[in-house]
Scaffold this motif. Structure first.
Motif, mmCIF file in Angstrom:
data_model
loop_
_atom_site.group_PDB
_atom_site.id
_atom_site.type_symbol
_atom_site.label_atom_id
_atom_site.label_comp_id
_atom_site.label_asym_id
_atom_site.label_seq_id
_atom_site.Cartn_x
_atom_site.Cartn_y
_atom_site.Cartn_z
ATOM 1 N N LYS A 285 11.500 1.866 6.569
ATOM 2 C CA LYS A 285 11.051 3.460 6.199
ATOM 3 C C LYS A 285 9.419 3.529 6.588
ATOM 4 C CE LYS A 285 14.470 3.937 2.914
ATOM 5 N NZ LYS A 285 14.717 2.808 1.970
ATOM 6 N N THR A 286 9.135 5.132 6.409
ATOM 7 C CA THR A 286 7.661 5.492 6.631
ATOM 8 C C THR A 286 7.133 5.550 5.225
ATOM 9 O OG1 THR A 286 8.198 6.353 8.745
ATOM 10 C CG2 THR A 286 6.358 7.167 7.725
ATOM 11 N N VAL A 287 5.865 5.323 4.856
ATOM 12 C CA VAL A 287 5.038 5.402 3.598
ATOM 13 C C VAL A 287 3.766 6.041 3.662
ATOM 14 C CG1 VAL A 287 6.481 3.720 2.244
ATOM 15 C CG2 VAL A 287 4.500 3.022 3.352
ATOM 16 N N LYS A 288 3.535 6.727 2.737
ATOM 17 C CA LYS A 288 1.948 7.067 2.838
ATOM 18 C C LYS A 288 1.094 6.248 2.247
ATOM 19 C CE LYS A 288 3.144 12.217 3.174
ATOM 20 N NZ LYS A 288 3.267 13.327 2.418
ATOM 21 N N VAL A 289 -0.203 5.708 3.154
ATOM 22 C CA VAL A 289 -0.956 4.783 2.524
ATOM 23 C C VAL A 289 -2.099 5.340 2.423
ATOM 24 C CG1 VAL A 289 -1.928 2.262 2.752
ATOM 25 C CG2 VAL A 289 0.475 2.908 3.332
ATOM 26 N N LEU A 290 -2.976 5.167 1.333
ATOM 27 C CA LEU A 290 -4.273 5.512 1.136
ATOM 28 C C LEU A 290 -5.104 4.111 1.899
ATOM 29 C CD1 LEU A 290 -6.862 6.858 0.394
ATOM 30 C CD2 LEU A 290 -6.703 6.152 -1.917
ATOM 31 N N VAL A 291 -5.856 4.324 3.067
ATOM 32 C CA VAL A 291 -6.513 3.135 3.452
ATOM 33 C C VAL A 291 -7.714 2.786 2.805
ATOM 34 C CG1 VAL A 291 -7.185 2.208 5.556
ATOM 35 C CG2 VAL A 291 -5.583 3.848 5.678
ATOM 36 N N GLU A 292 -7.719 1.642 1.962
ATOM 37 C CA GLU A 292 -8.876 1.662 1.131
ATOM 38 C C GLU A 292 -9.582 0.279 1.476
ATOM 39 O OE1 GLU A 292 -6.626 0.145 -2.644
ATOM 40 O OE2 GLU A 292 -5.424 1.803 -2.341
ATOM 41 N N LYS A 293 -9.405 -0.530 2.291
ATOM 42 C CA LYS A 293 -10.530 -1.441 2.847
ATOM 43 C C LYS A 293 -9.869 -2.369 3.917
ATOM 44 C CE LYS A 293 -8.624 -4.678 -0.549
ATOM 45 N NZ LYS A 293 -8.674 -5.725 -1.516
ATOM 46 N N ILE A 294 -10.910 -3.382 4.240
ATOM 47 C CA ILE A 294 -10.301 -4.271 5.486
ATOM 48 C C ILE A 294 -9.520 -5.459 4.579
ATOM 49 C CG2 ILE A 294 -11.143 -5.975 7.228
ATOM 50 C CD1 ILE A 294 -13.387 -3.963 7.340
ATOM 51 N N ILE B 38 -5.349 9.032 4.016
ATOM 52 C CA ILE B 38 -3.867 8.817 3.960
ATOM 53 C C ILE B 38 -3.041 8.983 5.068
ATOM 54 C CG2 ILE B 38 -2.037 9.644 2.476
ATOM 55 C CD1 ILE B 38 -3.932 10.454 0.384
ATOM 56 N N ILE B 39 -2.602 7.885 5.601
ATOM 57 C CA ILE B 39 -1.938 7.669 6.754
ATOM 58 C C ILE B 39 -0.495 7.465 6.680
ATOM 59 C CG2 ILE B 39 -4.212 7.327 8.057
ATOM 60 C CD1 ILE B 39 -3.065 4.486 8.448
ATOM 61 N N GLU B 40 0.320 7.514 7.580
ATOM 62 C CA GLU B 40 1.776 7.265 7.621
ATOM 63 C C GLU B 40 1.979 5.672 8.242
ATOM 64 O OE1 GLU B 40 4.202 10.421 9.046
ATOM 65 O OE2 GLU B 40 4.187 11.075 7.093
ATOM 66 N N ILE B 41 2.666 5.030 7.543
ATOM 67 C CA ILE B 41 2.851 3.628 7.999
ATOM 68 C C ILE B 41 4.146 3.327 7.994
ATOM 69 C CG2 ILE B 41 2.551 1.128 7.655
ATOM 70 C CD1 ILE B 41 -0.052 2.518 8.408
ATOM 71 N N LYS B 42 4.853 2.910 9.006
ATOM 72 C CA LYS B 42 6.244 2.388 9.207
ATOM 73 C C LYS B 42 6.192 0.985 8.912
ATOM 74 C CE LYS B 42 10.318 2.362 12.047
ATOM 75 N NZ LYS B 42 11.027 2.461 13.262
ATOM 76 N N GLY C 44 3.157 -3.265 8.298
ATOM 77 C CA GLY C 44 3.804 -1.995 9.002
ATOM 78 C C GLY C 44 2.696 -1.720 10.054
ATOM 79 N N GLU C 45 3.315 -0.652 10.609
ATOM 80 C CA GLU C 45 2.499 -0.024 11.967
ATOM 81 C C GLU C 45 2.222 1.507 11.653
ATOM 82 O OE1 GLU C 45 5.507 -0.547 14.778
ATOM 83 O OE2 GLU C 45 4.949 -2.969 15.032
ATOM 84 N N TYR D 175 -1.986 10.970 11.298
ATOM 85 C CA TYR D 175 -2.462 10.696 9.870
ATOM 86 C C TYR D 175 -2.106 11.875 8.991
ATOM 87 C CZ TYR D 175 -7.190 11.656 11.038
ATOM 88 O OH TYR D 175 -8.353 12.451 11.331
ATOM 89 N N VAL D 176 -1.951 11.732 7.863
ATOM 90 C CA VAL D 176 -1.921 13.024 6.929
ATOM 91 C C VAL D 176 -3.021 13.600 6.539
ATOM 92 C CG1 VAL D 176 -0.489 13.570 4.774
ATOM 93 C CG2 VAL D 176 0.204 11.505 6.392
ATOM 94 N N SER D 177 -4.007 12.843 5.862
ATOM 95 C CA SER D 177 -5.209 13.735 5.517
ATOM 96 C C SER D 177 -6.275 12.758 5.424
ATOM 97 C CB SER D 177 -4.834 14.238 4.123
ATOM 98 O OG SER D 177 -4.968 13.170 3.158
#
Ligand code: SF4
Length: 450
Positions: free
Chosen positions: A388-397, A427-431, A442-443, A448-450
């Motif tokens: 599935k594809t989910v939206k993720v807020l990229v927070e940190k390494i 906020i990006i989409e990750i599969k 995921g990948e 990306y979304v925003s």
């Protein structure tokens, strides 16, 4: 410029208080340092929920007083803040007199004053007073725990007096912030580029401001569901809220989530036990039937809402039947995850006078059995995200693998993936390609979304 090292134990509320302590100190000309040995002042913001957390304070003070720096005669000022400070007050100065000042949970806005008093030679300075009327609840980017996520307290304290809990004694009675102030803060945070806010409080959904100022234009069955709609209308990208109290969880909260996509897909609703006998002894104010009604409403939402909880096993007099009811309840609810605790009596709480009559061995057995059931359900839920594809807020390494980035979904799942640091804050989409018990992997999808 005097340097201050600040260490925080405990919940989001303490992290949030520490952020404002740091902001106040910076505004008053102190430098916040990450280097404990270089600091003139060490502040410890304490937690009293478990006795173990309280012991940490004494261990830390011992470590500070035995440091190389102290041995060379270069003494640091040690200040104790937060819940243990509020509960223990002046008694913290007894014994080996290693603590210089004590500030209660609502006195933290006067931290600079306390430090200056100690530098001026005052001994055993303590302040357990109330918040000042003009207390500044906002926090600048430099002091926030994340540039992209901000905690926004909406209510502090607790009126519920569950028999096992010390919070009403350490944090005082419930007090809600004015809605207009909360909205002002959220709009400010949005302007600063914050993507996600967490409305926080011991019981956010018991929110009851003195006036409706700021909520007049929003419908809703409770002040909290009107607040959710008002905060959603600011247009900030993600809104989470934590923690909710079952008795005050009105179905309209789920309706507000259904209406506003920026209200995230996650509800944390602590149940504590599946047995009405135990819930009564805990004085939780809800029955298992009323709790399950709320769960049914949450599960009927138009989006799938992730559901998490807290459970205590081994409360005094918990029988095998009571524990079986907890297992039955947990299997019915299919929690996305749960914090399970083995009961331990907390001095100062009403339950402290009950006989702690469940053997440690039985508490551990119950803990493991419940954990096994919850983890098994959790695994199936995590597996259901595969492909599935989910939206993720990229927070940190990622702290575990420097080659990976890490963030959360709207349903509060941790997702790790490979990607460029330039994605931080987006906020990006990750599969999803792999599901472990607590983390998804995921990948990046090709946009990306925003
Ligand atoms: S609701 Fe109960 S468990 Fe939660 S903070 Fe209040 S007294 Fe403690």
């Amino acid at each position: 410029m005097k340097k201050v090292y600040l260490e925080t134990f405990g919940c989001q509320m303490n992290v949030s208080d520490s952020e404002r302590v740091a902001a106040k100190l910076a505004a008053d000309g102190f430098e916040i340092t990450p280097n404990e040995a270089a600091a003139d002042v060490v502040l410890i913001n304490t937690c009293s929920v478990r006795e173990k957390a309280e012991h940490k304070l004494y261990t830390r003070v011992g470590q500070i007083r035995n440091s190389e720096r102290e041995k060379s005669g270069n003494k640091q000022i040690v200040g104790v803040l937060g819940c243990v400070a509020q509960l223990e007050g002046e008694t913290l100065f007894e014994g080996r007199n290693e603590i210089d000042f004590v500030l209660g949970t609502k006195a933290v806005g006067r931290v600079s004053q306390a430090i200056e008093q100690v530098f001026a030679g005052q001994k055993n300075y303590f302040d357990l007073g109330d918040r000042e009327d003009n207390y500044d609840w906002s926090v600048g980017e430099a002091q926030r725990h994340s540039p992209y996520i901000a905690f926004v307290p909406i209510i502090e304290g607790c009126n519920k007096f569950c028999t096992y809990c010390i919070v009403p004694f350490s944090r005082g009675r419930e007090k809600s912030l004015p809605a207009s102030e909360i909205i002002r803060q959220v709009l400010n945070l949005r302007r600063q580029g914050v993507k996600e806010i967490h409305l926080i409080g011991q019981n956010v959904n018991s929110y009851r401001p003195k006036t409706d100022s700021g909520l007049e234009n929003f419908h809703g069955a409770t002040a909290f569901s009107r607040l959710l709609r008002a905060v959603a209308a600011t247009g900030i990208e993600r809104i989470k809220f934590n923690t909710s109290f079952p008795r005050d969880f009105h179905p309209d909260i789920v309706d507000a989530l259904d209406e506003n996509e920026n209200l995230c897909n996650w509800v944390h609703l602590p149940v504590q036990s599946g047995s009405n006998n135990i819930l009564r002894a805990m004085r939780r104010g809800h029955t298992i039937e009323s709790y399950l009604e709320k769960i049914d409403k949450i599960k009927s939402a138009s989006r799938k809402l992730s559901l998490t909880t807290d459970i205590i096993v081994g409360f005094p007099n918990e029988t095998d039947e009571d524990f079986f009811d907890t297992l039955k309840m947990a299997d019915y609810c299919k929690f996305d995850s749960a914090f399970i605790f083995k009961y331990s009596p907390r001095p100062g709480t009403p339950a402290y006078s009950m006989i702690d009559n469940i053997l440690a061995r039985n508490k551990t057995e119950r803990f493991l059995e419940l954990e096994k059931l919850i983890k098994s359900n959790q695994r199936s839920i995590f597996q259901s995200y595969l492909d599935k594809t989910v939206k993720v807020l990229v927070e940190k390494i990622s702290s575990k693998n420097k080659a990976e980035l890490s963030g959360h979904t709207t349903c509060q799942k941790v997702v790790n993936f490979k990607g460029s640091n330039k994605l931080l804050g987006k906020i990006i989409e990750i599969k999803i390609t792999q599901a472990k018990t607590n983390t998804l992997y995921g990948e990046i999808c090709d946009h990306y979304v925003s």
